[in-house]
Design an enzyme around this catalytic site. Structure first.
Site, mmCIF file in Angstrom:
data_model
loop_
_atom_site.group_PDB
_atom_site.id
_atom_site.type_symbol
_atom_site.label_atom_id
_atom_site.label_comp_id
_atom_site.label_asym_id
_atom_site.label_seq_id
_atom_site.Cartn_x
_atom_site.Cartn_y
_atom_site.Cartn_z
ATOM 1 N N GLY A 1 32.183 33.219 82.111
ATOM 2 C CA GLY A 1 31.096 32.288 82.413
ATOM 3 C C GLY A 1 29.735 32.943 82.366
ATOM 4 N N GLU B 1 28.731 32.233 70.906
ATOM 5 C CA GLU B 1 28.675 33.703 70.753
ATOM 6 C C GLU B 1 27.375 34.123 70.062
ATOM 7 O OE1 GLU B 1 31.528 35.855 71.378
ATOM 8 O OE2 GLU B 1 32.940 34.294 71.944
ATOM 9 N N SER C 1 39.907 30.736 69.368
ATOM 10 C CA SER C 1 38.969 30.836 70.495
ATOM 11 C C SER C 1 39.707 31.182 71.786
ATOM 12 C CB SER C 1 38.212 29.522 70.707
ATOM 13 O OG SER C 1 37.393 29.248 69.605
#
Ligand SMILES: Cc1cc2nc3c(=O)[nH]c(=O)nc-3n(C[C@H](O)[C@H](O)[C@H](O)COP(=O)(O)OP(=O)(O)OC[C@H]3O[C@@H](n4cnc5c(N)ncnc54)[C@H](O)[C@@H]3O)c2cc1C
Length: 389
Positions: free
Chosen positions: A136, A369, A97
């Site tokens: 973000g 995701e 990640s």
């Protein structure tokens, strides 16, 4: 004479599918994972710590911005990048990640939507691991439906003033720069927010029970003044962050198969060594059923991943195909972890056997995701032309 055994790589037929450079990536990432990350992952996970001090070693292998061209990036093909994600996640989904967010979200956003000056300023430093990035988009009240985002940017003289909150942001507390998506009068725009800009703060999310060896936090923007030169000039509308996510999902899909494979390999070894009723449990048909089912799914998913990687390299991978790959691979990886865990009985929940950690991590990959359900709807839309979101 003992029967011949085949490992998962042989079942997949990996060596016949990979080109020389891809095999080299596999070997070098496998080595660093084995030597540098595996020995500490159990302790790091328990402590809720990401191995930040090892980032320069990831950079040295060209893993940060691996599949981007120029600006100090390695320019790997999609399959080589996928293999790298696979090997990293053999250790931990949090490690992959970190690389995914730096590469496919933060650096990709600047590479695709940034000005030449922004690319020159940030990308070489990010490829070297001296500048870390986060992305973000998600907010406390807007996850699957980011179109409703509340974070907003108002023009103020030559720049902008940003206010709002982002939540569940990987790398938040360690990032030097945050790619922040905000609503403006002209639509959604992307900004490069630097961590020393007044009014910006990153906060830890406490008591996380998944992805514990990954940094996850919230971003607070309280009237942050961002100069116009920090706005991504080519990003207009929600399609910009969605393009970044589409790109990053490909790495998730490849990565989770690494976690699945780790779980299967651990389960096979355990089953061969653990004796019950006077024989190794591997000699029991019900145990073999578990192993055969998991292996079959991982082999099928690996072959699909290779095919889609080649399509991506040719610029022919449709976002619905990426959705299908992410959804399928996350599902089978989570199932592989659960079933492998059961093969280990009580030891399956012990940290030293790793599987429970993978299972907990894979719960996050199922959600981030784009959730499993949202990808289901993306595939449904592609099949029917009807959006059911
Ligand atoms: C460890 C971790 C790291 C993350 N890192 C990042 C990051 O770096 N940057 C970032 O921006 N975000 C990040 N996220 C956020 C992640 O992308 C979101 O959690 C995800 O998009 C889901 O949003 P949500 O949590 O608000 O859930 P919600 O959108 O509230 O969804 C809740 C449930 O409702 C379902 N649902 C929602 N809409 C529908 C629908 N139309 N039909 C059927 N079901 C629906 C969902 O599938 C889900 O099951 C991360 C999350 C985690 C857990």
């Amino acid at each position: 004479m003992a029967n011949e055994t085949l490992d998962l790589e042989q079942l997949i037929g990996w060596d016949g599918l990979l080109q020389e450079d891809e095999k080299q990536v596999r070997a070098s990432v496998r080595r660093i994972v084995k030597d540098r990350f595996m020995p500490r992952i159990v302790a790091d996970y328990e402590a809720g710590k990401f191995a930040l001090e090892l980032v320069p070693e990831l950079a040295k292998l060209g893993l940060l911005g691996a599949n981007l061209e120029g600006y100090g990036c390695a320019g790997m093909g999609s399959l080589a990048y996928g293999i790298a994600c696979h090997e990293l996640e053999m250790c931990d989904s949090g490690l992959r990640s970190f690389v995914s967010v730096q590469t496919s979200l933060a650096m990709f956003a600047i590479h695709t939507f940034g000005s030449e000056a922004q690319k020159q300023r940030w990308l070489p430093e990010m490829a070297a691991g001296r500048v870390l990035g986060c992305f973000g988009l998600t907010e406390p009240n807007h996850g699957s439906d980011p179109a409703g985002m509340e974070t907003h940017a108002e023009r103020d003289g030559a720049g902008w003033v940003l206010s709002g909150r982002k939540l569940w942001i990987t790398n938040a507390q360690v990032a030097h720069v945050a790619i922040v998506w905000a609503r403006t009068k002209e639509g959604i725009r992307g900004f490069i927010v630097e961590r020393d800009m007044p009014g910006y703060a990153a906060e830890e999310i406490p008591h996380k029970l998944s992805m514990r060896a990954s940094v996850t936090g919230g971003l607070v923007m309280d009237g942050v003044r961002v100069p116009e030169e920090n706005r991504l000039p080519e990003a207009a509308g929600l399609k910009a962050p969605l393009a970044c996510l589409n790109n990053a999902r490909f790495g998730v899909a490849w990565g989770v198969l690494g976690a699945a494979r780790a779980c299967l390999e651990i389960a096979i070894k355990y089953a061969c060594e653990r004796t019950q009723f006077g024989v190794p449990i591997a000699a029991k048909q019900l145990v073999q059923l578990e192993l055969a089912d998991i292996a079959t799914e991982v082999v099928k998913a690996s072959l699909l991943s290779v095919h889609y990687a080649r399509l991506k390299e040719a610029g022919k991978l449709h976002p619905a195909q990426t959705s299908l790959l992410k959804r399928n691979n996350c599902r089978i990886a989570l199932e592989a972890a659960r079933r492998s865990r059961a093969v280990l009985g009580g030891n399956g929940i012990a940290g030293d056997f790793h599987i429970m950690r993978h299972a907990a991590n894979l719960e996050s990959t199922f959600t981030y995701e784009g959730t499993d359900q949202i990808h289901t709807l993306s595939i449904g839309r592609a099949l029917t032309g009807s959006a059911a979101f």
